[in-house]
Design an enzyme around this catalytic site. Structure first.
Site, mmCIF file in Angstrom:
data_model
loop_
_atom_site.group_PDB
_atom_site.id
_atom_site.type_symbol
_atom_site.label_atom_id
_atom_site.label_comp_id
_atom_site.label_asym_id
_atom_site.label_seq_id
_atom_site.Cartn_x
_atom_site.Cartn_y
_atom_site.Cartn_z
ATOM 1 N N PRO A 23 0.790 -1.226 0.031
ATOM 2 C CA PRO A 23 -0.117 0.011 0.066
ATOM 3 C C PRO A 23 1.026 1.323 -0.054
ATOM 4 O O PRO A 23 2.034 1.169 0.568
ATOM 5 C CB PRO A 23 -0.672 0.039 1.332
ATOM 6 C CG PRO A 23 -0.139 -1.221 2.214
ATOM 7 C CD PRO A 23 0.841 -1.943 1.219
ATOM 8 N N GLU A 24 0.457 2.274 -0.821
ATOM 9 C CA GLU A 24 1.258 3.467 -0.948
ATOM 10 C C GLU A 24 0.513 4.556 0.058
ATOM 11 O O GLU A 24 -0.411 4.308 0.623
ATOM 12 C CB GLU A 24 1.319 4.057 -2.336
ATOM 13 C CG GLU A 24 1.913 2.889 -3.127
ATOM 14 C CD GLU A 24 2.263 3.162 -4.482
ATOM 15 O OE1 GLU A 24 2.475 4.166 -4.770
ATOM 16 O OE2 GLU A 24 2.686 2.001 -5.124
ATOM 17 N N GLN A 43 4.428 -2.690 5.629
ATOM 18 C CA GLN A 43 5.351 -3.435 4.652
ATOM 19 C C GLN A 43 4.534 -3.878 3.493
ATOM 20 O O GLN A 43 3.701 -3.318 3.126
ATOM 21 C CB GLN A 43 6.188 -4.308 5.427
ATOM 22 C CG GLN A 43 7.075 -3.532 6.671
ATOM 23 C CD GLN A 43 8.012 -2.773 6.347
ATOM 24 O OE1 GLN A 43 8.111 -2.308 5.064
ATOM 25 N NE2 GLN A 43 8.571 -1.967 7.221
ATOM 26 N N ASN A 87 5.521 2.246 -5.729
ATOM 27 C CA ASN A 87 5.744 1.650 -7.036
ATOM 28 C C ASN A 87 4.606 2.356 -8.269
ATOM 29 O O ASN A 87 4.901 2.583 -9.343
ATOM 30 C CB ASN A 87 5.783 0.183 -7.110
ATOM 31 C CG ASN A 87 6.840 -0.167 -7.714
ATOM 32 O OD1 ASN A 87 7.971 0.432 -8.151
ATOM 33 N ND2 ASN A 87 6.499 -1.560 -8.515
ATOM 34 N N ARG A 90 12.143 -3.716 -8.533
ATOM 35 C CA ARG A 90 10.600 -3.274 -8.803
ATOM 36 C C ARG A 90 10.122 -2.986 -10.077
ATOM 37 O O ARG A 90 10.813 -2.220 -10.997
ATOM 38 C CB ARG A 90 10.483 -2.071 -7.797
ATOM 39 C CG ARG A 90 11.095 -1.994 -6.353
ATOM 40 C CD ARG A 90 10.256 -2.741 -5.535
ATOM 41 N NE ARG A 90 8.836 -2.378 -5.225
ATOM 42 C CZ ARG A 90 8.466 -1.326 -4.635
ATOM 43 N NH1 ARG A 90 9.294 -0.878 -3.976
ATOM 44 N NH2 ARG A 90 6.980 -1.210 -4.571
#
Ligand SMILES: [Zn+2]
Length: 276
Positions: free
Chosen positions: A2-3, A70, A169, A262
């Site tokens: 999760p951002e 995380q 990401n 990534r």
């Protein structure tokens, strides 16, 4: 992972159920924080806030719970009567008359004095929070132009939480695609206009994602993708998870590369290094 926008939405959802509400039970199941069970049980929750991808749950006894999900941590909000059947380890549980708010699987959970939040090793390193009102496009512009950051690759800069906190990401691919920045471009080699557009897109897309629950394109663009039969992970973005699909702007196929292991999806035409 999760951002920032996802964590902020989780914090909003949890706040509605437990901030300023009567919480009957605070259960700290995770061994490293069990010792705080009694003091937190007797306290009220004053606020829940986020810093980048970390969450701070503040109690009126002067303690805060720092948690970072995380890759695997997960918050849930359910009616108390709902049985949770899954294979995750319960870490923390807040129970009100009607609701159960639970944190699962996270291993990065600590109880710290609220007054020391800013010196927590993770928080101390963070740059401005992308969703904070004080983090304006002009502040982002200045940071892109600063000596500390202007010689860095766009792809690494966008994930550096000390540059701007809360971008991860999918936002990285989206911001670079929609501002036409090549992943290897460095701010120092770009025109002021390009940097301005990069700064504005960074703020705009992060807020859009927060408002819409993870969409980084307009409703119209998303709907058109859905009608073409694209999966949600693809139609809600302009580049991320659209590898092998045509770019919305120029029709060129979106390409997937890996940077520091990534995924990064970009358009080789719109994000041409030579033209930056
Ligand atoms: Zn394109």
């Amino acid at each position: 992972m999760p951002e920032g926008p996802e964590i902020r939405r989780a914090a909003d959802r949890i706040s509605k159920k437990i901030v300023g509400k009567e919480v009957h039970s605070v259960n700290l199941i995770y061994p490293p924080i069990v010792e705080f069970q009694e003091i937190l049980q007797q306290s009220q929750i004053e606020s829940i806030t986020t810093r980048g991808k970390a969450m701070l749950t503040r109690f009126d006894c002067g303690l805060s719970m720092y948690s970072h999900n995380q890759l695997y941590g997960r918050w849930t909000v359910n009616r108390r009567s709902t049985e949770m059947k899954w294979n995750r380890s319960l870490r923390v549980e807040f129970l009100t008359n009607k609701f159960a708010v639970r944190l699962w699987s996270a291993t990065d959970v600590e109880i710290i004095p609220t007054s020391k939040e800013e010196s927590h090793p993770f928080i101390a390193k963070l740059g401005p929070d992308i969703l904070d009102d004080s983090c304006t496009p002009s502040l982002i512009y200045d940071r892109l132009k600063s000596k500390k950051f202007y010689n860095r690759n766009a792809s690494s800069l966008m994930l550096d939480q000390s540059f701007i906190a809360g971008i991860g990401n999918y936002l990285r691919s989206e911001i670079l695609h929609q501002s036409g920045i090549h992943p290897s471009a460095k701010p120092r080699s770009l025109s002021d206009d390009k940097i301005q557009s990069w700064a504005e897109t960074t703020k705009f897309l992060s807020e859009l994602s927060y408002d819409t629950g993870g969409f980084t394109v307009s409703e119209k663009v998303a709907l058109a993708g859905k009608q073409r039969g694209e999966p949600k992970r693809a139609y809600r973005h302009s580049a991320f998870c659209r590898n092998d699909l045509p770019c919305h702007y120029c029709g060129t196929e979106i390409v997937r590369i890996r940077v520091a292991n990534r995924r990064l999806d970009f358009c080789p035409e719109c994000q041409d290094l030579c033209e930056n």
